[in-house]
Design an enzyme around this catalytic site. Structure first.
Site, PDB file in Angstrom:
ATOM      1  CG  HIS A  24      -1.949   1.068   1.270  1.00 53.33           C
ATOM      2  ND1 HIS A  24      -3.156   0.923   1.913  1.00 53.33           N
ATOM      3  CD2 HIS A  24      -1.951   2.322   0.756  1.00 53.33           C
ATOM      4  CE1 HIS A  24      -3.861   2.045   1.788  1.00 53.33           C
ATOM      5  NE2 HIS A  24      -3.135   2.916   1.102  1.00 53.33           N
ATOM      6  CD  GLU A 207      -7.579   6.563   4.665  1.00 52.91           C
ATOM      7  OE1 GLU A 207      -8.077   6.595   3.519  1.00 52.91           O
ATOM      8  OE2 GLU A 207      -6.466   7.069   4.945  1.00 52.91           O
ATOM      9  CG  ASP A 285      -1.621   5.581   2.796  1.00 54.76           C
ATOM     10  OD1 ASP A 285      -1.859   5.393   1.592  1.00 54.76           O
ATOM     11  OD2 ASP A 285      -2.483   5.998   3.596  1.00 54.76           O
TER      12      ASP A 285
HETATM   13  N1  HPA Z   1      -6.528   7.450   1.338  1.00 53.57           N
HETATM   14  C1  HPA Z   1      -7.241   7.717   0.246  1.00 53.57           C
HETATM   15  N2  HPA Z   1      -6.696   8.196  -0.864  1.00 53.57           N
HETATM   16  C2  HPA Z   1      -5.373   8.387  -0.890  1.00 53.57           C
HETATM   17  C3  HPA Z   1      -4.595   8.121   0.212  1.00 53.57           C
HETATM   18  C4  HPA Z   1      -5.197   7.618   1.388  1.00 53.57           C
HETATM   19  O1  HPA Z   1      -4.572   7.347   2.431  1.00 53.57           O
HETATM   20  N3  HPA Z   1      -3.328   8.435  -0.154  1.00 53.57           N
HETATM   21  C5  HPA Z   1      -3.358   8.846  -1.434  1.00 53.57           C
HETATM   22  N4  HPA Z   1      -4.605   8.836  -1.890  1.00 53.57           N
HETATM   23 ZN    ZN Z   2      -3.727   4.782   0.554  1.00 53.10          ZN
END
Ligand code: HPA
Ligand code: ZN
Length: 341
Positions: A24, A207, A285
């Site tokens: 990720h 999330e 991320d």
């Molecule tokens: N979440 C959603 N979209 C994203 C993220 C994330 O952590 N990072 C880059 N685009």
């Molecule tokens: Zn992400």
């Protein structure tokens, strides 16, 4: 100090050398402020910051959207094939330093094509760096095209059309950007088409969005992995299902902290996930924005949650087991982890 280690230093050294896969990682989120300045200068683009320190000071976020506003602004310095090459090569050398042996990276083509940068420019720069990292560092890779969920499904369909000539280099599709208000169901048709093309399927879900979005990702998009998935823990039946299906969750601890998905790293649910039998993994991320690459993410949760050697081995094993590598390659990496441990 937890079972299996004699000291905090002993655990840190174990984490550093542990063979890892990263599943990720948004390549645009690995743009360090130093490279942002260099590319702005090279391309004659004005950026609203006077110094690298000023850029870093702007990285204080209270939610996902706060971050995304800065993230889309930052990627505006990326124009040429060489820019995408330099960005990707810089990430891969950081990953190599963290003993990452395999990466599955996201890219956001719509963040570039809407600025007039050709899809071909983006993908040729990224894939050339991936090829070089395989040759130089022995890092294998997969590439995942993400659709921006704040845009329409028709725009996602048009992006998939643009990707068709490159399917030999694209392994999967994902769904990212502003989650709440943009459920997976909005993209059911384009994901069905992608699946029909033989692409792997992933989606950010849970999330900031509710457990229902995780259900939709499973039932409507037919995902192979869930990105984040934190809010699944609010729904015991969903947790049981994810565990029973062996569904990999690509968890991002420092991201969760910076975007206020958790209030404190000591309150991070990673250990709870493992104890519930979920196939959780640790990932960075957007490491430039969130304060650390994958090794720093392992270290942060190991310290805050007092993870044992067995926990760390499970996380590293999950990262290869949940990857899109073939069975033979997975077995080779899992054996390397066992030999290391
Ligand atoms: N979440 C959603 N979209 C994203 C993220 C994330 O952590 N990072 C880059 N685009
Ligand atoms: Zn992400």
């Amino acid at each position: 100090m937890h079972d299996g280690f004699t000291s905090a230093q002993d655990r840190a050294a174990f984490i550093a050398g542990l063979p890892k896969a990263e599943l990720h990682l948004h390549i645009e989120g690995s743009l360090e402020p130093e490279l942002m300045f260099e590319l702005a200068q090279r391309n004659g683009i004005a950026i609203p910051f006077a110094s690298v320190d000023e850029v870093r000071a702007a990285y204080a976020f209270s939610n996902l959207q706060d971050f995304l506003d800065i993230y889309y602004q930052g990627m505006a310095v990326l124009l040429t094939e060489r820019d995408f090459y330099d960005l990707t090569a810089a990430y891969l050398s950081r990953a190599h330093a963290d003993h990452v042996r395999h990466v599955e990276i996201f890219f956001d083509p719509q963040g570039h094509t809407e600025r007039g940068v050709a899809f071909e420019t983006v993908i040729t720069g990224i894939t050339r760096a991936l090829d070089d990292a395989q040759a130089q560092h022995g890092i294998s890779s997969k590439l995942i095209l993400c659709f921006l969920r704040h845009l329409s499904e028709a725009e996602a369909e048009a992006t998939l059309d643009e990707a068709l000539p490159w399917l030999g280099r694209i392994d999967g599709v994902g769904l990212d950007s502003s989650e709440v208000g943009h459920p997976p169901s909005k993209f059911a048709r384009v994901f069905a088409r992608a699946k029909g093309l033989g692409l792997k399927i992933v989606a950010h879900a849970g999330e900031e969005g509710p457990p229902e979005y995780v259900h939709e990702a499973l039932d409507l998009l037919k995902v192979d992995r869930i990105d984040h998935g934190n809010r699944s823990l609010e729904d015991p039946a969903l947790v049981a299902r994810l565990a029973a299906e062996g569904m990999t969750l690509t968890v991002c601890p420092l991201s969760n902290l910076k975007l206020c998905v958790v209030d404190d790293i000591a309150a991070h649910p990673l250990k709870t996930m493992l104890d519930a039998g979920l196939a959780a993994t640790v990932n960075s991320d957007d490491p430039s924005y969130f304060g650390g690459y994958v090794g720093a993410n392992y270290q942060a949760v190991a310290d805050a949650l007092d993870l044992s050697k067995a926990d760390l081995v499970t996380l590293a094993r999950n990262s290869f087991a949940g990857s899109f590598l073939g069975a033979e390659e997975k077995a080779k990496h899992l054996a390397a982890i066992d030999a290391y441990a």
